[in-house]
Design a protein around this motif. Structure first.
Motif, PDB file in Angstrom:
ATOM      1  N   CYS A 157     -50.072  -4.079 -82.437  1.00 30.22           N
ATOM      2  CA  CYS A 157     -51.989  -4.773 -82.564  1.00 30.22           C
ATOM      3  C   CYS A 157     -53.002  -3.961 -81.957  1.00 30.22           C
ATOM      4  O   CYS A 157     -54.068  -5.567 -82.045  1.00 30.22           O
ATOM      5  CB  CYS A 157     -51.595  -6.112 -81.244  1.00 30.22           C
ATOM      6  SG  CYS A 157     -49.836  -7.304 -81.471  1.00 30.22           S
ATOM      7  N   LEU A 183     -45.649  -5.766 -81.753  1.00 29.45           N
ATOM      8  CA  LEU A 183     -45.468  -6.467 -81.662  1.00 29.45           C
ATOM      9  C   LEU A 183     -44.416  -6.622 -82.040  1.00 29.45           C
ATOM     10  O   LEU A 183     -44.011  -5.978 -83.228  1.00 29.45           O
ATOM     11  CB  LEU A 183     -46.217  -8.172 -81.906  1.00 29.45           C
ATOM     12  CG  LEU A 183     -45.758  -9.527 -82.667  1.00 29.45           C
ATOM     13  CD1 LEU A 183     -45.333 -10.278 -80.970  1.00 29.45           C
ATOM     14  CD2 LEU A 183     -46.991 -10.418 -83.182  1.00 29.45           C
ATOM     15  N   ASP A 210     -50.271  -0.909 -78.575  1.00 26.72           N
ATOM     16  CA  ASP A 210     -50.282  -2.350 -78.611  1.00 26.72           C
ATOM     17  C   ASP A 210     -48.753  -2.696 -79.587  1.00 26.72           C
ATOM     18  O   ASP A 210     -49.349  -2.782 -80.505  1.00 26.72           O
ATOM     19  CB  ASP A 210     -50.329  -3.525 -78.370  1.00 26.72           C
ATOM     20  CG  ASP A 210     -51.529  -2.979 -77.069  1.00 26.72           C
ATOM     21  OD1 ASP A 210     -51.315  -2.753 -76.192  1.00 26.72           O
ATOM     22  OD2 ASP A 210     -52.783  -2.821 -76.887  1.00 26.72           O
ATOM     23  N   HIS A 241     -41.330  -8.936 -83.325  1.00 27.93           N
ATOM     24  CA  HIS A 241     -40.887 -10.264 -84.278  1.00 27.93           C
ATOM     25  C   HIS A 241     -39.925 -10.709 -84.700  1.00 27.93           C
ATOM     26  O   HIS A 241     -39.982 -10.258 -86.357  1.00 27.93           O
ATOM     27  CB  HIS A 241     -42.138 -11.020 -84.584  1.00 27.93           C
ATOM     28  CG  HIS A 241     -42.621 -12.234 -84.614  1.00 27.93           C
ATOM     29  ND1 HIS A 241     -41.266 -13.354 -86.002  1.00 27.93           N
ATOM     30  CD2 HIS A 241     -42.472 -13.394 -84.476  1.00 27.93           C
ATOM     31  CE1 HIS A 241     -41.761 -13.872 -85.655  1.00 27.93           C
ATOM     32  NE2 HIS A 241     -42.925 -14.125 -85.005  1.00 27.93           N
ATOM     33  N   ALA A 253     -43.914  -8.339 -76.833  1.00 26.76           N
ATOM     34  CA  ALA A 253     -45.410  -7.729 -77.272  1.00 26.76           C
ATOM     35  C   ALA A 253     -44.934  -6.558 -75.677  1.00 26.76           C
ATOM     36  O   ALA A 253     -45.188  -6.702 -74.655  1.00 26.76           O
ATOM     37  CB  ALA A 253     -46.461  -8.510 -76.644  1.00 26.76           C
ATOM     38  N   ALA A 275     -39.576 -13.116 -80.105  1.00 27.15           N
ATOM     39  CA  ALA A 275     -40.117 -12.088 -79.686  1.00 27.15           C
ATOM     40  C   ALA A 275     -40.559 -11.519 -78.530  1.00 27.15           C
ATOM     41  O   ALA A 275     -41.307 -12.138 -77.908  1.00 27.15           O
ATOM     42  CB  ALA A 275     -41.890 -12.696 -80.533  1.00 27.15           C
TER      43      ALA A 275
END
Length: 165
Positions: A137, A84, A82, A86, A74, A72
């Protein structure tokens, strides 16, 4: 007519588009077999059932974090998202096996740069779900987050639209 009037006053928020960092089929986040992701606790977004084996930068961005296991990362896009990314569920337990990180924390990357390569077949053969949640995020900063659920996307196809407040 009314919509044009609202737009002329700048009352409609601008849209930021996130391109897909992974090729595959887009599914709702709520269908992810992990309650933290499915409930949107880390942010709103979508998930991708990958058809490829790499993650690319969806925009010119700065890498904010990379998990030591390589599953993962960011990033902060030039558009202000923002994000992420994963790869897989519970893949942290692989302890880095089947992941090859090509970026570093603090690095500025260009749209399309390869960030992570992963062996999808090897991950699946060890019994892991390779579904990849893609989260905004800072989604609370936006009026709406809409993903292209149901589409099959290639890398850098439109994936998520975030409408500013």
């Amino acid at each position: 007519m009314f919509n044009r009037l609202i737009s002329s006053f700048g009352l409609r928020g601008r849209c930021n588009v996130l391109l897909s960092p992974i090729a595959g089929k887009v599914i709702p986040l709520s269908d992810v077999n992990d309650q933290t992701f499915a409930a949107g606790l880390l942010g709103q977004g979508v998930a991708i059932e990958p058809s490829g084996n790499k993650v690319v930068a969806p925009s010119d961005s700065k890498i904010e974090a990379i998990f030591p296991t390589g599953h993962a990362l960011a990033l902060h896009t030039k558009e202000g998202l923002d994000v992420l990314i994963h790869i897989g569920l519970d893949t942290v337990k692989l302890d880095g096996r089947h992941f090859n990180v090509k970026a570093e924390v603090g690095q500025t990357v260009k749209k399309g740069d390869v960030l992570i390569e992963f062996d999808r077949d090897a991950i699946q053969s060890e019994g892991y779900d390779v579904t990849a949640p893609i989260l905004i995020c800072n989604s609370v900063e936006y009026a709406s987050i809409k993903g292209n659920v149901g589409d099959t996307v290639s890398e850098l196809d439109q994936l998520i639209t975030a409408r500013e407040r």
